[in-house]
Design a protein around this motif. Structure first.
Motif, PDB file in Angstrom:
ATOM      1  N   SER A  99       0.850  -1.182   0.000  1.00 21.25           N
ATOM      2  CA  SER A  99       0.000   0.000   0.000  1.00 21.25           C
ATOM      3  C   SER A  99       0.891   1.238   0.000  1.00 21.25           C
ATOM      4  O   SER A  99       1.906   1.269   0.692  1.00 21.25           O
ATOM      5  CB  SER A  99      -0.892  -0.013   1.231  1.00 21.25           C
ATOM      6  N   GLY A 100       0.532   2.228  -0.794  1.00 24.08           N
ATOM      7  CA  GLY A 100       1.311   3.453  -0.840  1.00 24.08           C
ATOM      8  C   GLY A 100       0.457   4.642  -1.232  1.00 24.08           C
ATOM      9  O   GLY A 100      -0.615   4.490  -1.827  1.00 24.08           O
ATOM     10  N   VAL A 101       0.946   5.820  -0.896  1.00 22.88           N
ATOM     11  CA  VAL A 101       0.235   7.056  -1.208  1.00 22.88           C
ATOM     12  C   VAL A 101       0.565   7.472  -2.642  1.00 22.88           C
ATOM     13  O   VAL A 101       1.723   7.469  -3.046  1.00 22.88           O
ATOM     14  CB  VAL A 101       0.614   8.178  -0.222  1.00 22.88           C
ATOM     15  N   GLU A 102      -0.463   7.809  -3.391  1.00 26.45           N
ATOM     16  CA  GLU A 102      -0.299   8.279  -4.762  1.00 26.45           C
ATOM     17  C   GLU A 102      -0.999   9.614  -4.940  1.00 26.45           C
ATOM     18  O   GLU A 102      -1.968   9.917  -4.260  1.00 26.45           O
ATOM     19  CB  GLU A 102      -0.865   7.270  -5.762  1.00 26.45           C
ATOM     20  N   GLY A 103      -0.482  10.368  -5.881  1.00 31.59           N
ATOM     21  CA  GLY A 103      -1.113  11.580  -6.348  1.00 31.59           C
ATOM     22  C   GLY A 103      -1.090  11.507  -7.860  1.00 31.59           C
ATOM     23  O   GLY A 103      -0.590  10.530  -8.427  1.00 31.59           O
ATOM     24  N   CYS A 104      -1.598  12.520  -8.516  1.00 30.95           N
ATOM     25  CA  CYS A 104      -1.629  12.503  -9.978  1.00 30.95           C
ATOM     26  C   CYS A 104      -1.615  13.937 -10.488  1.00 30.95           C
ATOM     27  O   CYS A 104      -2.339  14.786  -9.975  1.00 30.95           O
ATOM     28  CB  CYS A 104      -2.880  11.773 -10.458  1.00 30.95           C
ATOM     29  N   LEU A 105      -0.796  14.170 -11.500  1.00 24.17           N
ATOM     30  CA  LEU A 105      -0.730  15.514 -12.077  1.00 24.17           C
ATOM     31  C   LEU A 105      -2.070  15.941 -12.674  1.00 24.17           C
ATOM     32  O   LEU A 105      -2.353  17.129 -12.766  1.00 24.17           O
ATOM     33  CB  LEU A 105       0.373  15.575 -13.141  1.00 24.17           C
ATOM     34  N   SER A 106      -2.910  14.972 -13.040  1.00 25.94           N
ATOM     35  CA  SER A 106      -4.240  15.282 -13.583  1.00 25.94           C
ATOM     36  C   SER A 106      -5.292  15.474 -12.500  1.00 25.94           C
ATOM     37  O   SER A 106      -6.427  15.844 -12.797  1.00 25.94           O
ATOM     38  CB  SER A 106      -4.689  14.179 -14.549  1.00 25.94           C
ATOM     39  N   LEU A 107      -4.926  15.201 -11.258  1.00 31.43           N
ATOM     40  CA  LEU A 107      -5.826  15.390 -10.108  1.00 31.43           C
ATOM     41  C   LEU A 107      -5.108  16.219  -9.053  1.00 31.43           C
ATOM     42  O   LEU A 107      -4.790  15.723  -7.962  1.00 31.43           O
ATOM     43  CB  LEU A 107      -6.237  14.036  -9.522  1.00 31.43           C
ATOM     44  N   PRO A 108      -4.809  17.478  -9.358  1.00 33.81           N
ATOM     45  CA  PRO A 108      -4.023  18.289  -8.421  1.00 33.81           C
ATOM     46  C   PRO A 108      -4.678  18.401  -7.053  1.00 33.81           C
ATOM     47  O   PRO A 108      -5.878  18.601  -6.946  1.00 33.81           O
ATOM     48  CB  PRO A 108      -3.926  19.652  -9.107  1.00 33.81           C
ATOM     49  N   GLY A 109      -3.828  18.230  -6.015  1.00 30.70           N
ATOM     50  CA  GLY A 109      -4.300  18.390  -4.648  1.00 30.70           C
ATOM     51  C   GLY A 109      -4.987  17.174  -4.065  1.00 30.70           C
ATOM     52  O   GLY A 109      -5.412  17.197  -2.919  1.00 30.70           O
ATOM     53  N   ILE A 110      -5.097  16.080  -4.836  1.00 27.07           N
ATOM     54  CA  ILE A 110      -5.769  14.875  -4.362  1.00 27.07           C
ATOM     55  C   ILE A 110      -4.719  13.794  -4.128  1.00 27.07           C
ATOM     56  O   ILE A 110      -3.803  13.618  -4.928  1.00 27.07           O
ATOM     57  CB  ILE A 110      -6.795  14.357  -5.407  1.00 27.07           C
ATOM     58  N   ALA A 111      -4.860  13.053  -3.040  1.00 27.88           N
ATOM     59  CA  ALA A 111      -3.975  11.924  -2.748  1.00 27.88           C
ATOM     60  C   ALA A 111      -4.842  10.739  -2.338  1.00 27.88           C
ATOM     61  O   ALA A 111      -6.009  10.902  -1.975  1.00 27.88           O
ATOM     62  CB  ALA A 111      -2.994  12.272  -1.631  1.00 27.88           C
ATOM     63  N   GLY A 112      -4.247   9.568  -2.414  1.00 27.03           N
ATOM     64  CA  GLY A 112      -4.970   8.372  -2.016  1.00 27.03           C
ATOM     65  C   GLY A 112      -4.015   7.231  -1.740  1.00 27.03           C
ATOM     66  O   GLY A 112      -2.875   7.245  -2.191  1.00 27.03           O
ATOM     67  N   GLU A 113      -4.517   6.253  -0.997  1.00 28.05           N
ATOM     68  CA  GLU A 113      -3.711   5.086  -0.664  1.00 28.05           C
ATOM     69  C   GLU A 113      -4.147   3.948  -1.578  1.00 28.05           C
ATOM     70  O   GLU A 113      -5.317   3.571  -1.608  1.00 28.05           O
ATOM     71  CB  GLU A 113      -3.930   4.714   0.802  1.00 28.05           C
ATOM     72  N   VAL A 114      -3.181   3.407  -2.340  1.00 28.10           N
ATOM     73  CA  VAL A 114      -3.481   2.393  -3.356  1.00 28.10           C
ATOM     74  C   VAL A 114      -2.585   1.174  -3.145  1.00 28.10           C
ATOM     75  O   VAL A 114      -1.390   1.317  -2.899  1.00 28.10           O
ATOM     76  CB  VAL A 114      -3.249   2.967  -4.780  1.00 28.10           C
ATOM     77  N   ASP A 115      -3.182  -0.008  -3.259  1.00 32.05           N
ATOM     78  CA  ASP A 115      -2.409  -1.249  -3.234  1.00 32.05           C
ATOM     79  C   ASP A 115      -1.909  -1.536  -4.642  1.00 32.05           C
ATOM     80  O   ASP A 115      -2.686  -1.508  -5.606  1.00 32.05           O
ATOM     81  CB  ASP A 115      -3.282  -2.420  -2.760  1.00 32.05           C
ATOM     82  N   ARG A 116      -0.617  -1.823  -4.759  1.00 28.47           N
ATOM     83  CA  ARG A 116       0.009  -2.141  -6.049  1.00 28.47           C
ATOM     84  C   ARG A 116       0.934  -3.337  -5.869  1.00 28.47           C
ATOM     85  O   ARG A 116       1.436  -3.588  -4.773  1.00 28.47           O
ATOM     86  CB  ARG A 116       0.859  -0.967  -6.546  1.00 28.47           C
ATOM     87  N   ALA A 117       1.198  -4.021  -6.970  1.00 27.25           N
ATOM     88  CA  ALA A 117       2.169  -5.114  -6.948  1.00 27.25           C
ATOM     89  C   ALA A 117       3.532  -4.550  -6.576  1.00 27.25           C
ATOM     90  O   ALA A 117       3.913  -3.465  -7.016  1.00 27.25           O
ATOM     91  CB  ALA A 117       2.232  -5.795  -8.309  1.00 27.25           C
ATOM     92  N   GLU A 118       4.266  -5.298  -5.773  1.00 26.65           N
ATOM     93  CA  GLU A 118       5.587  -4.879  -5.307  1.00 26.65           C
ATOM     94  C   GLU A 118       6.626  -4.899  -6.434  1.00 26.65           C
ATOM     95  O   GLU A 118       7.573  -4.124  -6.439  1.00 26.65           O
ATOM     96  CB  GLU A 118       6.009  -5.835  -4.189  1.00 26.65           C
ATOM     97  N   MET A 119       6.420  -5.808  -7.405  1.00 27.95           N
ATOM     98  CA  MET A 119       7.345  -5.956  -8.528  1.00 27.95           C
ATOM     99  C   MET A 119       6.534  -6.189  -9.796  1.00 27.95           C
ATOM    100  O   MET A 119       5.511  -6.879  -9.760  1.00 27.95           O
ATOM    101  CB  MET A 119       8.271  -7.157  -8.283  1.00 27.95           C
ATOM    102  N   VAL A 120       6.986  -5.583 -10.893  1.00 31.63           N
ATOM    103  CA  VAL A 120       6.375  -5.827 -12.200  1.00 31.63           C
ATOM    104  C   VAL A 120       7.468  -5.980 -13.253  1.00 31.63           C
ATOM    105  O   VAL A 120       8.561  -5.425 -13.109  1.00 31.63           O
ATOM    106  CB  VAL A 120       5.418  -4.692 -12.641  1.00 31.63           C
TER     107      VAL A 120
END
Length: 177
Positions: A99-120
């Motif tokens: 789990s990690g915090v993400e933001g997005c240049l297309s969603l300024p000012g918004i953050a969220g916690e997203v589960d992602r694969a550790e390796m790809v």
């Protein structure tokens, strides 16, 4: 080179499945790559997908920071390396997620916690159409997953219920953008 406008979800291009890149020798395509790199670095971000600049092509650019000694310690030989990948695909991913915090240049000012694969393992083509492959771990793996999602019209906010407005302290922390 020039800076490109980063679009927000109001623009329908951001939610469309992007089109496969087939013309690598087109000077406009090469200019798009250079402009995307410049835009990503200026934003500042660690990744940018063509749909984020209103271009429906399967193209991403990724670059982990290399501004400090800590960046080199954390990212090793990937710090500052610019990855340009056309038609990227994740062909393998670890069962372990993180789990990690993400933001997005297309969603300024918004953050969220997203589960992602550790390796790809990501495959695709470089800016000249040559086959390209990379095994990415940690934050680099997260960035690739985030940017490839953009090519399918998926935003990080679609993958979590844990979303918030960033505070000044949040913005000082590094997040995937």
């Amino acid at each position: 080179m020039s800076l490109l406008e980063i679009i927000t979800p109001e623009n329908p291009v951001l939610r469309k499945k992007a089109i496969k890149v087939t013309e690598f020798n087109d000077p406009k395509f090469q200019q798009l790559i250079d402009d995307m790199i410049e835009t990503m670095i200026d934003a500042p971000g660690v990744g940018l997908a063509a749909p984020q600049v209103a271009v429906s092509k399967r193209l991403i650019v990724v670059r982990l920071p290399n501004e400090s000694e800590e960046d080199f310690e954390e990212h090793g030989d990937q710090a500052g390396v610019v990855h340009v990948v056309a038609n990227p695909k994740i062909i393998k991913k670890s069962k372990n997620t993180v789990s990690g915090v993400e933001g997005c240049l297309s969603l300024p000012g918004i953050a969220g916690e997203v589960d992602r694969a550790e390796m790809v393992v990501v495959t695709g083509q470089d800016r000249n159409g040559k086959e390209w492959r990379l095994k990415a771990k940690g934050w680099l793996a997260r960035v690739f997953q985030h940017e490839i999602d953009h090519l399918d019209g998926v935003l990080f906010t679609d993958l979590t219920d844990k979303v918030w407005q960033q505070s000044a302290e949040d913005e000082e922390e590094e997040v995937v953008e």
